[in-house]
Design a protein around this motif. Structure first.
Motif, PDB file in Angstrom:
ATOM      1  N   ARG A  59       8.591  10.501  -6.698  1.00  0.00           N
ATOM      2  CA  ARG A  59       8.428  11.262  -5.721  1.00  0.00           C
ATOM      3  C   ARG A  59       7.181  11.263  -4.671  1.00  0.00           C
ATOM      4  NH1 ARG A  59      13.009  10.604  -6.791  1.00  0.00           N
ATOM      5  NH2 ARG A  59      14.492  12.499  -7.107  1.00  0.00           N
ATOM      6  N   LEU A  60       7.142  11.528  -3.659  1.00  0.00           N
ATOM      7  CA  LEU A  60       5.853  11.614  -2.973  1.00  0.00           C
ATOM      8  C   LEU A  60       5.807  12.929  -2.471  1.00  0.00           C
ATOM      9  CD1 LEU A  60       3.614   9.999  -1.584  1.00  0.00           C
ATOM     10  CD2 LEU A  60       4.739   9.840   0.576  1.00  0.00           C
ATOM     11  N   ASP A  65      16.051  -6.183 -22.410  1.00  0.00           N
ATOM     12  CA  ASP A  65      16.405  -5.708 -23.840  1.00  0.00           C
ATOM     13  C   ASP A  65      15.692  -4.533 -24.370  1.00  0.00           C
ATOM     14  OD1 ASP A  65      18.440  -7.801 -23.893  1.00  0.00           O
ATOM     15  OD2 ASP A  65      16.796  -9.287 -24.419  1.00  0.00           O
ATOM     16  N   VAL A  66      14.336  -4.673 -23.817  1.00  0.00           N
ATOM     17  CA  VAL A  66      13.196  -3.671 -24.432  1.00  0.00           C
ATOM     18  C   VAL A  66      12.874  -2.591 -23.673  1.00  0.00           C
ATOM     19  CG1 VAL A  66      12.663  -5.450 -26.315  1.00  0.00           C
ATOM     20  CG2 VAL A  66      11.375  -5.324 -24.033  1.00  0.00           C
ATOM     21  N   GLY A  67      13.483  -2.697 -22.100  1.00  0.00           N
ATOM     22  CA  GLY A  67      13.095  -1.765 -21.404  1.00  0.00           C
ATOM     23  C   GLY A  67      11.564  -2.141 -20.670  1.00  0.00           C
ATOM     24  N   GLY A  68      10.937  -1.215 -19.751  1.00  0.00           N
ATOM     25  CA  GLY A  68       9.896  -1.601 -19.214  1.00  0.00           C
ATOM     26  C   GLY A  68      10.224  -1.295 -17.769  1.00  0.00           C
ATOM     27  N   ALA A  69       9.066  -1.196 -16.847  1.00  0.00           N
ATOM     28  CA  ALA A  69       9.278  -0.860 -15.308  1.00  0.00           C
ATOM     29  C   ALA A  69       7.847  -1.317 -14.553  1.00  0.00           C
ATOM     30  CB  ALA A  69       9.362   0.577 -15.206  1.00  0.00           C
ATOM     31  N   ILE A  70       8.367  -1.733 -13.376  1.00  0.00           N
ATOM     32  CA  ILE A  70       7.110  -2.152 -12.462  1.00  0.00           C
ATOM     33  C   ILE A  70       6.427  -0.954 -11.819  1.00  0.00           C
ATOM     34  CG2 ILE A  70       6.520  -3.096 -10.378  1.00  0.00           C
ATOM     35  CD1 ILE A  70       9.288  -4.987 -10.854  1.00  0.00           C
ATOM     36  N   CYS A  71       5.175  -0.638 -12.254  1.00  0.00           N
ATOM     37  CA  CYS A  71       4.707   0.676 -11.882  1.00  0.00           C
ATOM     38  C   CYS A  71       4.154   0.336 -10.418  1.00  0.00           C
ATOM     39  CB  CYS A  71       3.387   0.964 -12.513  1.00  0.00           C
ATOM     40  SG  CYS A  71       3.853   1.131 -14.325  1.00  0.00           S
ATOM     41  N   GLU A  72       3.777  -0.816 -10.152  1.00  0.00           N
ATOM     42  CA  GLU A  72       2.887  -1.045  -8.902  1.00  0.00           C
ATOM     43  C   GLU A  72       3.053  -2.529  -8.387  1.00  0.00           C
ATOM     44  OE1 GLU A  72      -1.706   0.046  -7.233  1.00  0.00           O
ATOM     45  OE2 GLU A  72      -0.553   1.547  -8.793  1.00  0.00           O
ATOM     46  N   THR A 106       0.657  11.316 -12.317  1.00  0.00           N
ATOM     47  CA  THR A 106       0.376  11.615 -10.775  1.00  0.00           C
ATOM     48  C   THR A 106      -0.711  10.458 -10.590  1.00  0.00           C
ATOM     49  OG1 THR A 106      -1.236  13.123 -11.569  1.00  0.00           O
ATOM     50  CG2 THR A 106       0.986  13.981 -10.775  1.00  0.00           C
ATOM     51  N   LYS A 107      -0.627  10.026  -9.352  1.00  0.00           N
ATOM     52  CA  LYS A 107      -1.468   8.966  -8.800  1.00  0.00           C
ATOM     53  C   LYS A 107      -1.559   8.938  -7.282  1.00  0.00           C
ATOM     54  CE  LYS A 107       1.851   5.228  -9.216  1.00  0.00           C
ATOM     55  NZ  LYS A 107       2.060   3.821  -9.756  1.00  0.00           N
ATOM     56  N   PRO A 108      -2.843   8.815  -6.665  1.00  0.00           N
ATOM     57  CA  PRO A 108      -2.907   8.781  -5.276  1.00  0.00           C
ATOM     58  C   PRO A 108      -1.921   7.727  -4.432  1.00  0.00           C
ATOM     59  CG  PRO A 108      -5.054   8.436  -6.373  1.00  0.00           C
ATOM     60  CD  PRO A 108      -4.043   8.145  -7.261  1.00  0.00           C
ATOM     61  N   TYR A 109      -1.425   8.302  -3.210  1.00  0.00           N
ATOM     62  CA  TYR A 109      -0.447   7.419  -2.734  1.00  0.00           C
ATOM     63  C   TYR A 109      -1.172   6.033  -2.231  1.00  0.00           C
ATOM     64  CZ  TYR A 109       1.989   5.892   1.621  1.00  0.00           C
ATOM     65  OH  TYR A 109       2.986   5.141   2.388  1.00  0.00           O
ATOM     66  N   ASN A 110      -2.334   6.069  -1.944  1.00  0.00           N
ATOM     67  CA  ASN A 110      -3.180   4.638  -1.658  1.00  0.00           C
ATOM     68  C   ASN A 110      -4.331   4.438  -2.229  1.00  0.00           C
ATOM     69  OD1 ASN A 110      -4.368   6.612  -0.382  1.00  0.00           O
ATOM     70  ND2 ASN A 110      -4.391   5.857   1.854  1.00  0.00           N
ATOM     71  N   GLY A 111      -4.190   4.778  -3.811  1.00  0.00           N
ATOM     72  CA  GLY A 111      -5.538   4.439  -4.357  1.00  0.00           C
ATOM     73  C   GLY A 111      -5.613   3.158  -4.976  1.00  0.00           C
ATOM     74  N   SER A 136       0.774  -1.088   0.077  1.00  0.00           N
ATOM     75  CA  SER A 136      -0.048   0.000   0.104  1.00  0.00           C
ATOM     76  C   SER A 136       0.879   1.322   0.023  1.00  0.00           C
ATOM     77  CB  SER A 136      -0.886  -0.089   1.183  1.00  0.00           C
ATOM     78  OG  SER A 136      -1.876  -1.193   1.089  1.00  0.00           O
ATOM     79  N   ASP A 137       2.008   1.195   0.512  1.00  0.00           N
ATOM     80  CA  ASP A 137       3.055   2.265   0.371  1.00  0.00           C
ATOM     81  C   ASP A 137       3.795   2.305  -0.906  1.00  0.00           C
ATOM     82  OD1 ASP A 137       5.037   4.101   0.821  1.00  0.00           O
ATOM     83  OD2 ASP A 137       5.153   3.655   3.128  1.00  0.00           O
ATOM     84  N   LYS A 138       3.294   2.815  -1.757  1.00  0.00           N
ATOM     85  CA  LYS A 138       4.029   2.946  -3.330  1.00  0.00           C
ATOM     86  C   LYS A 138       5.306   3.434  -3.204  1.00  0.00           C
ATOM     87  CE  LYS A 138      -0.484   3.215  -5.774  1.00  0.00           C
ATOM     88  NZ  LYS A 138      -1.426   2.790  -4.470  1.00  0.00           N
ATOM     89  N   GLU A 139       5.412   4.395  -2.314  1.00  0.00           N
ATOM     90  CA  GLU A 139       6.865   5.013  -2.193  1.00  0.00           C
ATOM     91  C   GLU A 139       7.898   3.786  -1.722  1.00  0.00           C
ATOM     92  OE1 GLU A 139       9.225   8.910  -0.805  1.00  0.00           O
ATOM     93  OE2 GLU A 139       7.655   8.176   0.577  1.00  0.00           O
ATOM     94  N   GLU A 140       7.326   3.177  -0.531  1.00  0.00           N
ATOM     95  CA  GLU A 140       8.459   2.302  -0.143  1.00  0.00           C
ATOM     96  C   GLU A 140       8.406   1.219  -0.896  1.00  0.00           C
ATOM     97  OE1 GLU A 140      11.161   1.196   2.717  1.00  0.00           O
ATOM     98  OE2 GLU A 140       9.969   3.048   2.806  1.00  0.00           O
TER      99      GLU A 140
END
Length: 955
Positions: free
Chosen positions: A244-245, A446-453, A265-270, A224-228
């Motif tokens: 950044r939070l 190789d192609v990039g990408g990222a874990i958003c959540e 931009t997205k809610p911290y705990n949405g 639930s703590d997206k920053e952590e």
């Protein structure tokens, strides 16, 4: 039409072995109007309103069967139609139910309408909507007063669907429940949301949505703590966006400039994509995105915008089990239709429904969609070019109309490892990784990408029913984690029913298990017991009390006394029991709740053995019980007989069947087990304290049933013997069940017997005990029994030939007059030849017991049939013969009072009795008198000191 009564059966009943609702429906004048009489217009309108009715097979078992029933010959009656409409309305709401049956009752025009449900309040609401719909479709002349002329089925149907969805399990929770059911794992819904117990007793597991009882609280907090989460994953070298939070719009703009545009931009705990804004390229857009996210959460995350397709990667128990590529809700232009028209066209897809009703959710042109169109310079009336995709959402959640394509089989191994590591890093047993990648079939290296959540409680809907590709049994993976192969999910359950002996047998069986070292959950007529301690007081013999036991995580064995009332009112709490037993079927409660015959009563109680999976234990000496063997699917049938020459039982034993029988020996009678050809002597009956040295034959039978059930449940023979040897009928172990008190100069037998069979068994025991002195009886009957049943109690008591009878009533009159029951008893005793001098009417139970105790002398035996058990037992053990006499009312005007002179010691004033008769009961002279001032017959008791005790009812 009018619904007279509603009953909700939570489990197996004599109607079905799964949850059903029963309506008692009065058709009124419509009894004369079956569907053919109502005409084709009614039938056509009904089928237009609910086209799915055309698929109902009804009794024909093929699609179209119900339509055939409505149109052939005279058609079918509206009770039957209501049944099918209630079922179809639930189907429309996404509830897959099919079962129903309608039968006319003994009252013309009144029907029992029974239909299946999943959620009780949804089923009841379906019946209410069905009734309104049928009233609306009737010819105007037949519509009941108050029928709403503006009834709108489409509006009412959609409202019902939303009503059902608000109360239904979510799709993810429901999928786990269905996976459990497919593995024969029972479940209980613990609240109105998604808290579910899987399994019973000490083997239970719990889930809430897709969070399990094993899910770490810390892991949920981290997810639930997206920053952590972002920081932990980055420290492990996993691909994550810069983040950044912030708490203010100014800091959001500064963070975006530091990260570099474009940003998200997205809610911290949405969740569910609410408050998310993507691809923001200016300070103004960031401020707007911040404000939108701020409505959801006090803190807002600003992170770098990663391009690529949105994927949900589901990890269960350290294994990647499903991957879906998600796309936001959209329409594709054709150069002809407007966006609004395209939305309507997309929503005609039969896979799309309201909320979670179907695998896809309908698109909506709501505020968010309109805002996106405005940004593109479009409106709802815009006609997009052919092939142009117009997105109505920023995020790809299915709950907002998005779609999902299964990619599980093509995901690159590097991406698989990445997802598993991410979930393990957070510590989740079930978790979802939101991964943006231009091509998930290629390595992120190789192609990039990222874990958003990383998501705790990830939704399963997209994996179970993807828009494209193969469905994945992700819920089954959760069940396999919670209940590995060969791991138990339930506890041994024994359920027993019958007319008499249930409570003693249940307590005896629980005692055997407890001495064998098990923590037992027991339900009885006086409460729920967990490991020997009463936790709930009251009559606990229905499904609610059974659920208390099955929900207790400490319970290792369940022993469930199951009474007629609970079976008729709500059925049973569980789909199956290991051992089901029926002790006997005797006249009791007849004439109540539509049960008028012993055969009907047997059908109700038969449910217990119908759902037994291992062993059905049946009384071979009771014909109605014996016939139940044909209705059980249990692996074994165990007969209990007190007749060692019982022909059917002997044949059953020869065939290798199981039985418990009495055998005569030099030392008395031996309880013997027969099983698969083995002959196993168990215990002499006189060694069982509860049998009073074998004289209480009904408790011999109860002990045989307890032994049979314990044996079927795998209890060792020595533990069964030990349990039988150490169970007695003290009030502590079996309150109100053959309790014996012999600390007075006389003996007292105290019992709850409340029907002719039970009373007769106790009377026979008294005769076998052959007391040295007199035999006295305090007799009563429950007020809700039929007159004929009350008279039958008096007849069997009269046959025992007691020296004196005191007739009383229970505290609860149950619809009877204050002295109606004791007068019925007195009348029948008199008709059986008992003289007046051997009978008294003392209506109040406490006063009746006190009179009997005072009447008793050395060597006598007092048999007390009690109602208020704890109070009556305390009265017996605290009785002192030198205490002051009770005030005892006993009017009995049913027979004429002998006309004799006034008793010589009676008061000689204006209130003196004009006529009186005197009889002697022990130390007391009892005067039955009619006062001249009031035409009321009373009893006066002269105590040992010569003092006349006045009746409570006299003036």
């Amino acid at each position: 039409m009018k619904i007279l009564a509603r009953s909700v059966y939570v489990g197996p009943s004599h109607y079905a072995h799964f949850p059903v609702i029963r309506l008692v429906l009065d058709l009124g004048v419509l009894e004369a109007w079956p569907t053919r009489a109502l005409g084709d217009g009614f039938i056509d309108a009904l089928l237009l309103a609910l086209p799915g009715l055309r698929e109902h097979g009804c009794s024909y078992g093929v699609a179209g069967g119900f339509v055939r029933r409505m149109t052939e010959d005279e058609g079918t009656w509206l009770g039957h139609v209501l049944e099918h409409v209630a079922i179809e309305l639930q189907n429309v709401a996404g509830v897959k139910v099919t079962f129903g049956k309608t039968r006319e009752t003994s009252t013309p025009g009144v029907y029992d309408v029974v239909f299946e449900y999943e959620q009780d309040d949804v089923g009841l609401e379906a019946a209410a909507v069905a009734l309104d719909l049928l009233h609306h479709l009737l010819p105007e002349a037949l519509r009941p007063e108050g029928t709403d002329p503006s009834f709108d089925l489409a509006e009412r149907r959609d409202a019902f669907i939303r009503y059902a969805q608000r109360r239904a399990l979510g799709p993810s929770t429901a999928s786990i429940v269905h996976a459990a059911e497919s593995r024969d794992i029972p479940w209980i819904r613990l609240n109105e949301q998604s808290l579910i117990q899987l399994g019973y007793g000490c083997h239970q597991q719990r889930i809430q949505a897709t969070i399990t009882g094993r899910t770490s609280h810390i892991a949920v907090e981290l997810a639930s703590d997206k920053e952590e989460t972002n920081r932990i994953l980055a420290n492990l070298g996993l691909p994550v966006p810069k983040q950044r939070l912030v708490q203010t719009a100014e800091r959001a703009v500064a963070a975006a400039e530091r990260i570099g545009y474009p940003v998200v931009t997205k809610p911290y705990n949405g969740n569910h994509g609410r408050g998310v804004s993507v691809a923001l390229t200016s300070a103004e857009q960031v401020v707007a995105g911040f404000d939108r996210a701020k409505d959801i959460s006090r803190s807002v995350i600003v992170e770098s915008y990663i391009t690529g397709h949105d994927h949900r990667m589901l990890v269960v128990n350290g294994e990647l089990v499903a991957v879906s590529k998600r796309e936001p809700g959209k329409v594709t232009g054709d150069g002809v239709h407007t966006i609004e028209q395209l939305v309507a066209i997309v929503n005609t897809d039969p896979r799309r429904g309201i909320g979670h009703e179907k695998v896809l959710t309908q698109l909506e042109l709501d505020e968010q969609a309109t805002g996106l169109l405005v940004k593109m310079g479009y409106s709802a009336s815009t006609v997009p070019a052919a092939g142009e995709d117009v997105y109505l959402r920023l995020t790809a959640n299915l709950s907002t109309g998005g779609t999902a394509a299964d990619m599980t089989d093509v995901v690159h191994p590097d991406n698989t490892e990445m997802a598993v590591r991410a979930i393990q890093a957070i510590g989740l047993d079930v978790g979802g990784v939101d991964f943006l990648s231009p091509d998930i079939t290629q390595s992120y290296k190789d192609v990039g990408g990222a874990i958003c959540e990383v998501n705790a409680a990830p939704g399963f809907r997209m994996h179970m029913a993807p828009s494209e590709g193969r469905p994945r049994d992700v819920a089954g993976k959760v069940i396999d984690m919670l209940f590995p192969r060969n791991a138990p999910s339930t506890i041994p359950i024994a359920a027993l029913t019958g007319t008499n002996g249930k409570t003693t047998t249940a307590r005896l069986l629980a005692h055997i298990h407890k001495l064998a070292g098990k923590r037992v959950g027991l339900t009885t007529t006086d409460g729920v017991y967990i490991d020997g301690q009463r936790t709930v007081e009251g009559d606990m013999t229905g499904p609610t009390s059974a659920r208390i036991v099955l929900s207790d995580p400490a319970v290792e064995v369940a022993v469930l006394e199951t009474a007629r009332g609970g079976l008729l009112r709500a059925g049973m709490a569980m789909r199956h029991v290991d051992v089901g037993a029926v002790l006997n079927i005797q006249p009791d409660h007849l004439g109540q709740k539509g049960i008028d015959t012993l055969e009907q009563l047997a059908e109700v109680k038969r449910t217990v053995v119908e759902i037994a999976t291992d062993t059905a234990v049946l009384n071979a000496d009771d014909p109605l019980t014996l016939r139940m063997a044909a209705y059980t699917k249990a692996k074994h049938v165990c007969y209990v007989t007190m007749d060692p020459a019982h022909d059917l039982v002997r044949e059953h034993i020869r065939a290798g069947g199981r039985a418990i029988a009495l055998e005569a020996g030099v030392n008395g009678q031996m309880i013997t087990i027969y099983d698969r050809g083995a002959h196993i002597p168990l215990l002499w009956t006189h060694l069982i304290p509860a049998t009073l040295e074998g004289r209480a034959t009904f408790n011999v039978q109860n002990a045989m049933f307890a032994a049979a059930m314990a044996f079927a449940m795998g209890v060792r023979l020595e533990d069964i013997r030990h349990g039988l040897r150490t169970f007695d009928t003290t009030f502590f172990q079996a309150p109100g069940r053959l309790n014996v008190y012999d600390e007075h100069p006389f003996k007292v037998l105290f019992d709850y017997g409340h029907n002719a069979h039970a009373v007769g068994a106790l009377c026979q025991l008294v005769n076998r005990m052959t007391p040295a002195g007199r035999r006295l009886c305090v007799l009563s009957a429950p007020g809700d029994r039929r007159d004929e049943d009350i008279r039958a109690i008096a007849r069997v008591a009269a046959a025992a030939g007691f020296d004196h009878y005191i007739c009383r009533r229970d505290d609860g009159l149950r619809g009877r007059g204050a002295e109606e029951v004791p007068r019925l008893l007195l009348d029948e005793l008199g008709a059986a030849g008992i003289p007046d001098a051997r009978m008294s009417l003392i209506a109040d139970e406490q006063q009746a017991i006190d009179a009997a105790l005072r009447m008793a002398t050395t060597g006598d035996l007092v048999l007390i049939f009690a109602d208020a058990l704890a109070r009556g037992w305390k009265q017996i053990i605290n009785f002192r013969p030198d205490s002051s006499a009770s005030i005892i009312p006993a009017p009995r005007a049913a027979r004429a009072v002998p006309r004799q002179a006034v008793h010589e010691d009676a008061p000689a004033d204006d209130t003196s009795p004009a006529k009186a008769s005197t009889s002697v009961m022990g130390e007391f002279a009892v005067v039955t008198a009619r006062w001249s001032a009031t035409p009321e017959e009373v009893v006066l008791m002269r105590d040992a000191r010569g003092v006349i005790v006045a009746p409570e009812s006299s003036d």
